[in-house]
Design an enzyme around this catalytic site. Structure first.
Site, PDB file in Angstrom:
ATOM      1  N   GLU A 200       0.828  -1.091  -0.056  1.00 18.34           N
ATOM      2  CA  GLU A 200      -0.149   0.028  -0.095  1.00 18.34           C
ATOM      3  C   GLU A 200       0.991   1.312   0.275  1.00 18.34           C
ATOM      4  OE1 GLU A 200      -2.395  -0.893   3.671  1.00 18.34           O
ATOM      5  OE2 GLU A 200      -1.017   0.519   4.735  1.00 18.34           O
ATOM      6  N   ARG A 292     -11.381  -7.054  19.681  1.00 14.24           N
ATOM      7  CA  ARG A 292     -11.082  -7.196  21.050  1.00 14.24           C
ATOM      8  C   ARG A 292     -11.119  -5.969  21.732  1.00 14.24           C
ATOM      9  NH1 ARG A 292      -6.020  -5.120  20.892  1.00 14.24           N
ATOM     10  NH2 ARG A 292      -4.516  -5.779  19.243  1.00 14.24           N
TER      11      ARG A 292
END
Ligand code: ADP
Length: 665
Positions: A200, A292
Site C-alpha cells: 500500500e 477485542r
C-alpha cells in the site's frame, strides 16, 4: 448476568477484568502459569487454576485446557483479554461448541478481520476508504513490484497475517523493492506462518486515529469516539490520548459512522476498534479492525465515564448496549502512558528482572493505574514487559498533560530499566505539547527525546552522603541503646573522637561514567558538612524508611533513596540517579598510627588480604568486612606489620571487635 467467568489472560488486563466483574457481582476464575503463581491476578480472583509451565504455548495459549477449566470451575463465560487467545477463531468456536460464552465477537467476525487483505476486501465493499494499494492473491515478486510502481513510492509492504508492528517494510524506491520484499516475506513466514503480503501507499506524515465501536446482538451499534495513538516506537503505541487533538465534529462523525459501517459489515458484536490512518489533508483510510478490547481502552473510559468491560459482559450476556449514540458525550481529555520494562537507549530492548522497589503516584479521579505487577514481582522473558498503564484525566489537554508529567515524575522503579524517563521526556516535549503529532513523532524528535540523563552534581552527592550518614547513625543508635551507658561517647558511632575533628570518608562511584566522587563528611551539631572536590555543603535531614527530608543550605526538598547491594538509587526532584557506595569505616585520622583496627559495626569478614607477619604500607587494605549491606575496607593506618589475624573470611564480628594486631613501624 453470568454467575462466574473465567479470564484467559494474565497481568494488568486480567486484573482489569476482575475489577469490573467484582463490581457487577460476577465471580472470577483466574488461570496461571508457573511463573505467575503469586501474581496479582491470581490473588485478586475468587479462584485460580494452574495451567502449566511459563512459556505461553504451554500455558496461556492452551485453548483446550482453558475450556476444560471453565467447565470444571462452572464458569459460564470466558473473557480472553487482549493478546493470547483473544483473536483466535478456533478458540472462540471451541467455546461456542462447549456452551461457554466467548466474551468477544462471533468467531466469523474474528475470522473476517484476521487477514489484513481479506479485511480490506470486505471494507471496500462496505465503502470504507482504503489506502491506495494492492491486496489481491497474486504474490509473484514481479507482479507485486509492478503494483508498487503503479501505486507510487514510497510504499509499504505488509504481511497480511501480521500484527504488533511486525512484518512491515517501507520501500523508498523501485530499486529497493526486491530486497525489501524478500526480507518482509522471510520475517512474515517465521513470525506468522504465512508469507503473503499486501502493498500500500506509504503515507509520510499520517496520524494513527482509531475509533472504539460497540455492537450488541440486537443490531445496535455505537462508536465511543476516537483515540490518537500516533506516538509510536517500532510501530507500537507509547502514549495514547482521547479525544484526538484538532478533531472537528464533522470529521469525528464521519469517521465514527464509517467505523460503525465497518463493524456492521462483518456482523460484529462486542467491543472492537477500527484503526485509521488520518492524512494531513483530513482524508482517512481503514487500516485494520481489532476484534477485542484494546490496551488503550482506558482513555475512552475516562472521557466517556463508561466501563467498557462492563459493556462487554452485558453484550455477551445478550443485553442491549447500555447507551445510545446520543447519550454518549466526551468529557475532558485523557492520556495513557505505557510503562515498560525496556531500555529506550538500546532500541527499546525489553529488560527483565525483579522490581526491588516500586512507588507509584497516588490514584484518584485524575490518575489511574492499571497494572498486574507489585513490588518484588519479576518481569520475565516469557510475556510482554509492560509494568503498568498510567492513565490521567483532566478538563482539557493541557491540564491532563500536566497531570501526566506530574504522575510520571512520581513513578519510581528500581531493579530493571524502564521507559519512565523517556515517557517524561515525551510528555514534556514542545512538539507533544503543541500536538504536532504523526506516526514518525519519535523519529522526528529523536535528538531531543533521547537526551542524556542529568549529570551527577554536588546536590546528588550531598544527598547520598546525608543518606549514608543518617542510615549509619540510625543503626548506631539502635546498637548503643543496648549498651550499659548509652551516653558514653566511647560507644558512639557518630565519628566522635577525643581531640579530633569528627569526620567520615565516603566515596561514591557513578558506574556509567566511572567517575569517583570522594567526600569527607564532618559532623556539625545536627548537620553534616560534606566536603567534595568542588567545595563544601551544609546538609541536614531526617530519614524515615527510604524517604529523606533534606535541608541543603536552606533549600528543603524530599528525596527517596533505595539501597540494594551497595547501589543507591536516588530519586531527587523527579530524576533518578545511581551511585555505588564505597565506604571505608569510621576513622579519626588516617595517619593515626595508633588507631585501633576494630570493626566499625557488627558484620561479616568477606575477605582477608594479608597473612600474619606481613609487612604492609600505610593505606594498604588488610581486610574487607560487610555490614549493613555496605563494604568497609580496613586499611593499614601506617607502615607496619600485621602480627596477628583474629578472624577469617566468613567470620561474624561484633561492633568494636579487634580485628588484627598491628605494629606500626
Ligand atoms: P499491526 O497490525 O502490526 O499493528 P498496522 O497495519 O496496524 O499493523 O500498522 C501499524 C502502524 O504502522 C500504524 O499505526 C502506522 O503507524 C504504520 N502504518 C501502517 N500502514 C501505514 C501506511 N500505509 N502508511 C504509513 N504508515 C503506516
Amino acid at each position: 448476568m453470568f454467575d462466574k467467568i473465567l479470564i484467559a489472560n494474565r497481568g494488568e488486563i486480567a486484573c482489569r477484568v476482575i475489577r469490573s466483574a467484582r463490581k457487577m457481582g460476577v465471580k472470577t476464575v483466574a488461570v496461571y502459569s508457573d511463573a505467575d503463581k503469586n501474581a496479582m491476578h491470581v490473588k485478586m480472583a475468587d479462584e485460580a487454576w494452574h495451567l502449566g509451565p511459563a512459556p505461553a504455548k504451554e500455558s496461556y495459549l492452551k485453548a483446550e485446557l482453558i475450556i476444560d477449566i471453565a467447565k470444571k470451575s462452572g464458569a459460564k463465560a470466558v473473557h480472553p483479554g487482549y493478546g493470547f487467545l483473544s483473536e483466535n477463531t478456533a478458540f472462540a468456536k471451541a467455546c461456542e461448541e462447549n456452551h461457554i460464552v466467548f466474551i468477544g465477537p462471533p468467531a466469523s467476525a474474528i475470522d473476517a478481520m484476521g487477514s489484513k487483505s481479506a479485511a480490506k476486501d470486505i471494507m471496500k465493499k462496505a465503502d470504507v476508504p482504503l489506502v491506495p494499494g494492492y491486496h489481491g492473491d497474486h504474490q509473484e515478486a514481479d507482479y507485486l513490484k509492478t503494483q508498487a510502481y503503479g501505486i507510487g513510492y514510497p510504499v509499504l509492504i505488509k504481511a497480511t497475517a501480521g500484527g504488533g508492528g511486525k512484518g512491515m517494510r517501507i520501500v523508498e524506491s523501485h530499486d529497493d523493492f526486491d530486497e525489501a520484499l524478500s526480507s518482509c516475506k522471510r520475517e512474515a513466514l517465521s513470525s506468522f506462518g504465512s508469507d503473503e503480503v499486501l502493498i500500500e501507499k506509504y503515507l509520510t506524515k499520517p496520524r494513527h486515529v482509531e475509533i472504539q465501536v460497540f455492537a450488541d446482538s440486537q443490531s445496535n451499534a455505537v462508536h465511543l469516539f476516537e483515540r490518537d495513538c500516533s506516538v509510536q516506537r517500532r510501530h507500537q503505541k507509547v502514549i495514547e490520548e482521547a479525544p484526538a487533538p484538532g478533531m472537528t465534529e464533522e470529521l469525528r462523525n464521519s469517521m465514527g459512522q464509517v467505523a460503525i459501517n465497518a463493524a456492521k459489515a462483518i456482523g460484529y458484536q462486542g467491543a472492537g476498534t477500527v484503526e485509521f490512518l488520518l492524512d494531513e489533508d483530513g482524508s482517512f483510510y481503514f487500516m485494520e479492525m481489532n476484534t477485542r478490547l484494546q490496551v488503550e481502552h482506558p482513555v475512552t473510559e475516562m472521557i466517556t465515564g463508561q466501563d467498557l468491560v462492563e459493556w462487554q459482559l452485558r453484550v455477551a450476556n445478550g443485553e442491549p448496549l447500555p447507551c445510545s449514540q446520543d447519550e454518549l458525550l466526551i468529557n475532558g481529555h485523557a492520556f495513557e502512558a505505557r510503562v515498560y520494562a525496556e531500555d529506550p537507549d538500546n532500541d527499546f530492548l525489553p529488560s527483565t528482572g525483579r522490581l526491588n522497589h516500586l512507588a507509584t503516584p497516588s490514584t484518584h479521579r485524575h490518575v489511574r493505574i492499571d497494572t498486574g505487577i507489585e513490588q518484588n514481582d519479576e518481569v520475565s522473558v516469557h510475556y510482554d514487559p509492560m509494568i503498568a498503564k498510567l492513565i490521567v484525566w483532566d478538563k482539557d489537554r493541557a491540564s491532563a498533560l500536566a497531570r501526566l508529567r506530574g504522575a510520571l515524575s512520581e513513578y519510581q522503579v528500581v531493579g530493571l530499566k524502564t521507559n519512565l524517563d523517556f515517557l517524561f521526556q515525551l510528555a514534556s516535549h514542545d512538539g507533544f505539547n503543541n500536538a504536532d503529532l504523526d506516526t514518525n513523532f519519535i523519529a522526528r524528535f529523536q535528538d531531543e527525546l533521547f537526551v542524556e540523563k542529568p549529570a551527577i552534581n554536588d546536590q546528588v552527592i550531598s544527598v547520598a552522603a546525608l543518606y549514608t550518614m543518617l542510615k549509619q547513625q540510625d543503626y548506631g543508635n539502635h546498637h548503643t541503646a543496648d549498651l550499659a551507658d548509652p551516653y558514653s561517647p566511647w560507644d558512639k558511632v557518630d565519628g566522635w573522637r577525643l581531640n579530633e575533628d569528627n569526620f567520615h570518608r565516603v566515596t561514591f562511584v557513578d558506574n556509567n561514567s566511572k567517575l569517583e566522587y570522594l567526600t569527607t563528611v564532618h559532623f556539625r551539631d545536627s548537620a553534616f558538612l560534606v566536603e567534595q572536590e568542588n567545595g563544601e555543603h551544609l546538609i541536614s535531614g531526617e530519614l524515615s524508611e527510604n524517604q529523606l527530608r533534606v535541608n541543603l543550605e536552606g533549600e528543603r526538598f524530599t528525596a527517596t533513596v533505595i539501597e540494594k547491594d551497595h547501589l543507591l538509587s536516588l530519586f531527587i526532584k523527579g530524576h533518578e540517579f545511581q551511585l555505588e557506595l564505597k565506604q571505608e569505616g569510621l576513622s579519626a585520622d588516617d595517619t593515626d598510627a595508633n588507631a585501633n583496627l576494630t570493626a566499625p559495626m557488627p558484620g561479616t569478614i568477606i575477605s582477608v588480604a594479608v597473612d600474619a607477619g606481613d609487612k604492609v604500607e600505610a593505606g594498604q587494605p588488610i581486610l574487607v568486612m560487610e555490614a549493613m549491606k555496605m563494604e568497609h575496607t580496613i586499611k593499614a593506618p601506617a607502615d607496619g606489620i600485621v602480627t596477628e589475624l583474629f578472624y577469617q573470611t566468613g567470620d561474624l564480628v561484633d561492633e568494636g571487635a579487634e580485628l588484627v594486631l598491628f605494629e606500626a613501624e
